[in-house]
Scaffold this motif. Sequence first.
Motif, PDB file in Angstrom:
ATOM      1  N   ASP A  66      -0.536 -12.690  11.674  1.00 13.86           N
ATOM      2  CA  ASP A  66       0.363 -12.349  12.774  1.00 13.86           C
ATOM      3  C   ASP A  66      -0.413 -12.355  14.102  1.00 13.86           C
ATOM      4  N   GLU A  70       3.540 -12.221  18.873  1.00 14.36           N
ATOM      5  CA  GLU A  70       4.562 -12.752  17.987  1.00 14.36           C
ATOM      6  C   GLU A  70       5.698 -11.737  17.805  1.00 14.36           C
ATOM      7  N   GLN A  72       8.484 -10.168  15.591  1.00 18.77           N
ATOM      8  CA  GLN A  72       8.648 -10.017  14.153  1.00 18.77           C
ATOM      9  C   GLN A  72      10.106 -10.067  13.703  1.00 18.77           C
TER      10      GLN A  72
END
Length: 84
Positions: A66, A70, A72
């Motif tokens: 991750d 980013e 989620q």
Amino acid sequence: MATILIALALSLRTITSSGSLGVALTTILSFSQGLQSLLVTWTQMETSLGAVARTKNLEALVAPEDAHDEVQEPPADWPRNGRD
């Protein structure tokens, strides 16, 4: 060890008594069982420590998947028409 003890007892019949021979055989068997338990426990510990080391090595070598920027959660309209 038990074989050596029996061989000595047979060759020295006048010195040894049957009671002391029985105690010696029981002691040898107890020692053998204790040694076997020690070896089994040692082997299990070595296996467990190897698994922990491999897990730590994998964690150190593999980068996290991750990214900090980013997102989620998927968008509210995801999936559109069964695609994407």
